[in-house]
Design an enzyme around this catalytic site. Structure first.
Site, PDB file in Angstrom:
ATOM      1  N   ASP A  35       0.856  -1.188   0.000  1.00 23.33           N
ATOM      2  CA  ASP A  35       0.000   0.000   0.000  1.00 23.33           C
ATOM      3  C   ASP A  35       0.895   1.241   0.000  1.00 23.33           C
ATOM      4  O   ASP A  35       1.890   1.286   0.729  1.00 23.33           O
ATOM      5  CB  ASP A  35      -0.899  -0.020   1.238  1.00 23.33           C
ATOM      6  CG  ASP A  35      -2.028   0.985   1.153  1.00 23.33           C
ATOM      7  OD1 ASP A  35      -1.731   2.193   1.070  1.00 23.33           O
ATOM      8  OD2 ASP A  35      -3.197   0.579   1.191  1.00 23.33           O
ATOM      9  N   GLY A  96     -15.099   3.010   4.621  1.00 25.64           N
ATOM     10  CA  GLY A  96     -13.725   3.376   4.322  1.00 25.64           C
ATOM     11  C   GLY A  96     -13.211   2.899   2.982  1.00 25.64           C
ATOM     12  O   GLY A  96     -12.035   3.101   2.670  1.00 25.64           O
ATOM     13  N   HIS A 103     -10.677  -5.845  -2.728  1.00 28.22           N
ATOM     14  CA  HIS A 103      -9.313  -6.020  -2.248  1.00 28.22           C
ATOM     15  C   HIS A 103      -9.324  -6.288  -0.758  1.00 28.22           C
ATOM     16  O   HIS A 103     -10.241  -5.907  -0.048  1.00 28.22           O
ATOM     17  CB  HIS A 103      -8.437  -4.800  -2.567  1.00 28.22           C
ATOM     18  CG  HIS A 103      -8.910  -3.510  -1.984  1.00 28.22           C
ATOM     19  ND1 HIS A 103      -9.988  -2.808  -2.499  1.00 28.22           N
ATOM     20  CD2 HIS A 103      -8.452  -2.780  -0.939  1.00 28.22           C
ATOM     21  CE1 HIS A 103     -10.166  -1.701  -1.797  1.00 28.22           C
ATOM     22  NE2 HIS A 103      -9.242  -1.661  -0.837  1.00 28.22           N
TER      23      HIS A 103
END
Length: 117
Positions: A35, A96, A103
């Site tokens: 990320d 969120g 994912h």
């Protein structure tokens, strides 16, 4: 069409190699990468190559790929040396989710019970 790459989807572009990412694992149907805005010392994303807007849609349409996401998340965590880690699927903006391509987040590297992500 469900499952088909979407031209405006960031994760579809990453899966196609059009946008760079730090890729750790790649299978025929999944991709694991770091990320770019980590919320823990280790923060990985595992995505299907197929485009579905969220985990529930993916599981309903292709449960075998949903299962593969979980298996890949566990394998990636092990490769990162994590024995304790959190897996998160956000579904919907109110939960969120900011990229509407299914994912799973893999978070670890510190005690996660101290703070919810």
């Amino acid at each position: 069409m469900a499952g088909e790459p979407q031209p405006d989807c960031l994760f579809c572009k990453i899966a196609a190699g059009e946008i760079p990412a730090t890729v750790l694992r790649k299978t025929e149907r999944t991709l694991t990468f770091r990320d770019i805005n980590p919320q823990a010392p280790t923060h990985l994303l595992v995505i299907p190559h197929a485009h579905y807007p969220n985990a529930a849609a993916l599981a309903a349409a292709e449960p075998e790929i949903a299962g593969e996401l979980l298996a890949e998340a566990g394998a990636a965590a092990a490769e990162e040396g994590l024995s304790d880690y959190r897996l998160i699927f956000n579904t919907g903006a109110g939960a969120g989710q900011t990229i509407f391509h299914a994912h799973v987040h893999v978070l670890g590297g510190r005690a996660l019970h101290e703070r919810m992500v």
